[in-house]
Design an enzyme around this catalytic site. Structure first.
Site, mmCIF file in Angstrom:
data_model
loop_
_atom_site.group_PDB
_atom_site.id
_atom_site.type_symbol
_atom_site.label_atom_id
_atom_site.label_comp_id
_atom_site.label_asym_id
_atom_site.label_seq_id
_atom_site.Cartn_x
_atom_site.Cartn_y
_atom_site.Cartn_z
ATOM 1 C CE LYS A 55 2.264 -3.895 -16.586
ATOM 2 N NZ LYS A 55 2.933 -2.672 -16.192
ATOM 3 C CE LYS B 245 -0.460 -5.207 -9.884
ATOM 4 N NZ LYS B 245 0.667 -4.441 -9.444
ATOM 5 C CE LYS C 134 0.516 3.275 -10.916
ATOM 6 N NZ LYS C 134 1.520 2.401 -11.550
HETATM 7 N N1 AQP Z 1 -3.225 -3.832 -6.061
HETATM 8 C C1 AQP Z 1 -2.141 -3.638 -5.342
HETATM 9 N N2 AQP Z 1 -2.067 -4.102 -4.074
HETATM 10 C C2 AQP Z 1 -0.959 -3.900 -3.332
HETATM 11 N N3 AQP Z 1 0.128 -3.239 -3.763
HETATM 12 C C3 AQP Z 1 0.101 -2.764 -5.021
HETATM 13 N N4 AQP Z 1 1.007 -2.071 -5.749
HETATM 14 C C4 AQP Z 1 0.482 -1.804 -6.969
HETATM 15 N N5 AQP Z 1 -0.757 -2.322 -7.061
HETATM 16 C C5 AQP Z 1 -1.025 -2.927 -5.871
HETATM 17 C C6 AQP Z 1 2.316 -1.693 -5.249
HETATM 18 O O1 AQP Z 1 2.571 -0.351 -5.669
HETATM 19 C C7 AQP Z 1 3.964 -0.208 -5.916
HETATM 20 C C8 AQP Z 1 4.209 0.487 -7.213
HETATM 21 O O2 AQP Z 1 3.631 -0.121 -8.279
HETATM 22 P P1 AQP Z 1 4.031 0.374 -9.745
HETATM 23 O O3 AQP Z 1 3.300 1.590 -10.078
HETATM 24 O O4 AQP Z 1 5.495 0.471 -9.889
HETATM 25 O O5 AQP Z 1 3.608 -0.771 -10.686
HETATM 26 P P2 AQP Z 1 2.612 -1.917 -10.552
HETATM 27 O O6 AQP Z 1 2.918 -2.794 -9.390
HETATM 28 O O7 AQP Z 1 2.605 -2.570 -11.898
HETATM 29 O O8 AQP Z 1 1.255 -1.132 -10.255
HETATM 30 P P3 AQP Z 1 0.011 -1.034 -11.151
HETATM 31 O O9 AQP Z 1 -0.963 -0.129 -10.459
HETATM 32 O O10 AQP Z 1 -0.496 -2.390 -11.523
HETATM 33 O O11 AQP Z 1 0.588 -0.272 -12.389
HETATM 34 P P4 AQP Z 1 0.447 -0.583 -13.920
HETATM 35 O O12 AQP Z 1 -1.022 -0.784 -14.108
HETATM 36 O O13 AQP Z 1 0.980 0.636 -14.588
HETATM 37 O O14 AQP Z 1 1.262 -1.798 -14.202
HETATM 38 C C9 AQP Z 1 4.601 -1.572 -5.831
HETATM 39 O O15 AQP Z 1 5.251 -1.681 -4.574
HETATM 40 C C10 AQP Z 1 3.431 -2.510 -5.899
HETATM 41 O O16 AQP Z 1 3.671 -3.712 -5.190
#
Ligand code: AQP
Length: 335
Positions: free
Chosen positions: A117, A199, A202
């Site tokens: 990040k 992965k 969002k």
């Molecule tokens: N692509 C994914 N596949 C499986 N699990 C996922 N999770 C997120 N993306 C995937 C799971 O969602 C939970 C919460 O995630 P988060 O919002 O706390 O942060 P993150 O993992 O960093 O998700 P994002 O979507 O990638 O958010 P940003 O872009 O804001 O950093 C976790 O249990 C995660 O494993």
């Protein structure tokens, strides 16, 4: 009288840092629903984590309630689980600071999510992004959590939470339960539709790379039809065909069919029908959730009552742990 054995505690959360994707749904929420009968679950909307990257205040406010509605619409029963907003329980920030003073810079600089990040944000990296895993440790340790459902992407952070807890317990005396990762059987990592080596996320800049839980059916169909595949033309669950593999994973998690069954079903058919079926499976999985989310969002009083109840319970449990920690570290108890 026979004493009932206490249920094991589960803690998990999602950041309202963007609209939730089917990655969040298939990788986290869908599994949480299966845990709610067996465990004492705390499901949090981690708004304090979201601000490690600059947020537009009105969007953060809207998304926080949207995420709560999505939790409930996905099948998480607010009567059985503790649903709350992280910033409503000040113990998270307070324990976060205390743990920051028990965490080493070296440990934090080894976190791969920070490395990834911080590359994206160049010269404007908030100190909070660096300290994010410490707040996550506080989230988990406050509830004497036994198990944390985590995707592979979060495993390193959980290991750090365990190290911080063990260090504290050794330096003072046993205070925190050491949490274990909970890797669900049907756990899946959903990949980016345009770059399937990454992965699905969002906060991606490319809207075609993800499907949002709230995307309308026609948008879902378009995004799946544009999803990157390859020129091999065979529906195969293979590391040589990451785009197709990802679509098989999505279909498999939604329908419960194995990847092998899906391969057989589409033998000799190319990608057109397969992609159509993936899109329809997503559309019909999300349709009832979207409908329920819209209903919930129109009833703010109900949502308020849910997070108020959750906060009350979370505050009680979290403050008990926080007071113990403060006492052990030498702070004078409040009178
Ligand atoms: N692509 C994914 N596949 C499986 N699990 C996922 N999770 C997120 N993306 C995937 C799971 O969602 C939970 C919460 O995630 P988060 O919002 O706390 O942060 P993150 O993992 O960093 O998700 P994002 O979507 O990638 O958010 P940003 O872009 O804001 O950093 C976790 O249990 C995660 O494993």
């Amino acid at each position: 009288m026979e004493q009932q054995e206490a249920k094991k505690v589960i803690f998990s959360g999602i950041q309202p840092s963007g609209e939730l994707t089917i990655g969040n749904y298939l990788g986290a929420l869908k599994n949480w629903v299966k845990l709610q009968d067996e465990y004492d679950c705390y499901f949090c909307i981690v708004d304090l984590h979201a601000i490690t990257v600059r947020q537009v205040p009105k969007d953060l406010r809207r998304r926080t309630l949207e995420v709560l509605s999505i939790y409930i619409a996905a099948g998480i029963d607010p009567e059985k689980n503790t649903l709350f907003i992280q910033s409503h329980v000040p113990a998270h920030s307070e324990l976060g600071w205390l743990l920051n003073c028990n965490t080493y810079m070296g440990e934090l600089s080894r976190m791969t999510q920070y490395k990834d990040k911080s590359q994206r944000y160049g010269n404007n990296i908030a100190a909070g992004l660096f300290n994010y895993p410490v707040l996550m440790a506080a989230d988990i340790l406050l509830y004497q959590t036994d198990l944390v459902p985590v995707g592979v992407d979060q495993k390193q952070h959980l290991e750090l939470s365990r190290d911080i807890a063990e260090r504290f317990n050794n330096a003072y005396s046993p205070t925190f339960k050491i949490p274990d990762p909970y890797i669900p059987k049907a756990g899946a990592k959903i990949m980016d539709l345009q770059e399937p080596t990454k992965k699905m996320s969002k906060s991606s800049d490319n809207a075609n790379s993800y499907i949002l839980i709230m995307d309308p059916p026609e948008v879902i169909r378009k995004k799946i039809s544009r999803a990157v595949t390859d020129s091999i033309g065979v529906v195969k669950y293979s590391d040589e065909q990451l785009g197709v593999k990802n679509l098989i994973t999505i279909l498999s998690v939604i329908t419960g069919k194995t990847p092998e069954d899906i391969e057989k079903e589409y033998e000799g058919q190319g990608y057109a029908q397969f992609k159509k079926d993936v899109a329809e499976a997503i559309v019909s999985e999300l349709e009832p959730i979207q409908k329920k989310v819209k209903e919930l969002l129109s009833d703010k009083t109900y949502l308020e009552s849910i997070y108020k109840n959750g906060t009350e319970k979370a505050n009680y449990v979290a403050n008990k742990t926080l007071r113990k920690v403060q006492k052990k570290m030498g702070f004078i108890p409040k009178k």
